[in-house]
Design an enzyme around this catalytic site. Structure first.
Site, mmCIF file in Angstrom:
data_model
loop_
_atom_site.group_PDB
_atom_site.id
_atom_site.type_symbol
_atom_site.label_atom_id
_atom_site.label_comp_id
_atom_site.label_asym_id
_atom_site.label_seq_id
_atom_site.Cartn_x
_atom_site.Cartn_y
_atom_site.Cartn_z
ATOM 1 N N LYS A 1 0.803 -1.220 0.000
ATOM 2 C CA LYS A 1 0.000 0.000 0.000
ATOM 3 C C LYS A 1 0.838 1.274 0.000
ATOM 4 O O LYS A 1 2.033 1.274 0.284
ATOM 5 C CB LYS A 1 -0.982 -0.015 1.176
ATOM 6 C CG LYS A 1 -2.195 -0.889 0.905
ATOM 7 C CD LYS A 1 -3.314 -0.649 1.895
ATOM 8 C CE LYS A 1 -4.606 -1.337 1.428
ATOM 9 N NZ LYS A 1 -5.720 -1.110 2.382
ATOM 10 N N ARG B 1 -3.925 -10.160 4.357
ATOM 11 C CA ARG B 1 -4.329 -10.100 2.946
ATOM 12 C C ARG B 1 -3.087 -9.746 2.136
ATOM 13 O O ARG B 1 -2.509 -8.675 2.322
ATOM 14 C CB ARG B 1 -5.440 -9.070 2.754
ATOM 15 C CG ARG B 1 -6.012 -8.999 1.344
ATOM 16 C CD ARG B 1 -7.201 -8.045 1.296
ATOM 17 N NE ARG B 1 -7.801 -8.030 -0.028
ATOM 18 C CZ ARG B 1 -7.453 -7.190 -1.000
ATOM 19 N NH1 ARG B 1 -6.500 -6.291 -0.786
ATOM 20 N NH2 ARG B 1 -8.044 -7.241 -2.180
#
Length: 280
Positions: A221, A255
């Site tokens: 991210k 995840r």
């Protein structure tokens, strides 16, 4: 602590599950449509399972701003993919969607998890999950998916995120979803500056008091790139470090794009936590 994903039941007291990311989007922030071709998508799924994924997450719309994706388009991307994966693997499957209609069709196709980054904004979402016996991920977002939020403001970041997640968990349980089928995601990068996302990661242990399994979605991210000065394709080490830190502070579902690396991190941390638990 127990996590239930369909007929699969996992004791995550000292173990972290690894969720493999499968994008059915031509514009995802990480793979930019590399697996848009269906054969490439299935080959990627084979690879994630071989690398040790505990379950798979299929998404048809990226979280960030971009061209509109209609409900029908999302259905066409996600539902056939879940049907194909259900025939291919004996693993739990997740639908990464905030639309109740897409979630419902995904459950009918074989999914057993609804991963909703909107915080259950669709009023029918939890009813659909409860009817299907599905698990859900409650995620914090300040505004909404796909809405730019470059200057977010909070009076009490940790308090506001925790209260939001506690409320969403209560909604889920009140809708008839057992607590062991509810996971909580702080929503790193969703309406947070890099510094805010880092603070939420560092203070993960404070969210354990909410009493639900913690779900960590930080793979590659933007906040990791901002903190390390790396582009999206060069954040592997930062991601694995964040996963290790997250597990150490209480996260039990990771995840991940890089399942092989994350599997190794999860297994190592499980050994450490198990040894710590057994030590006098």
């Amino acid at each position: 602590m127990i996590v239930e994903l369909g007929s699969h039941r996992f004791d995550v007291t000292t173990r972290a599950l690894v969720m493999g990311i499968l994008n059915r989007t031509p514009d995802s922030f990480y793979d930019a449509g590399r697996y848009w071709d269906f054969d490439a998508f299935l080959a990627k799924a084979d690879k994630l399972v071989a690398e040790g994924a505990d379950f798979l997450d299929v998404g048809g719309v990226k979280a960030g701003p971009g061209p509109e994706v209609t409900e029908a388009e999302e259905m066409d991307r996600v539902v056939p993919a879940i049907e194909a994966l259900k025939k291919r693997f004996d693993l739990p499957l997740s639908a990464d969607t905030w639309r109740a209609s897409v979630a419902r069709e995904s459950y009918a196709a074989g999914a057993v998890v609804g991963n909703d980054i909107s915080g259950f904004a669709d009023p029918d979402y939890l009813c659909a999950a409860a009817e299907a016996g599905a698990s859900v991920v409650a995620c914090h977002v300040r505004l909404a998916p796909r809405v730019a939020d470059p200057e977010p403001e909070y009076h009490d970041l940790m308090g506001e995120v925790s209260r939001f997640l506690a409320e969403r968990a209560r909604w889920a349980v009140d809708a008839g979803i057992p607590p062991q089928r509810v996971m909580l995601d702080a929503g790193h990068d969703l309406g947070k500056t890099p510094q805010m996302s880092a603070e939420l990661l560092r203070r993960t242990d404070e969210m354990m008091a909410l009493g639900y399994p913690l779900f960590l979605s930080v793979s590659n991210k933007g906040f990791l790139g901002a903190l390390t000065g790396t582009e999206v394709g060069d954040r592997r080490e930062a991601t694995l470090a964040a996963h290790a830190l997250g597990v150490g502070l209480g996260c039990r579902v990771l995840r991940a794009h890089d399942v092989a690396g994350t599997r190794r991190v999860a297994d190592f941390m499980s050994s450490v936590l198990q040894h710590q638990r057994e030590s006098p």
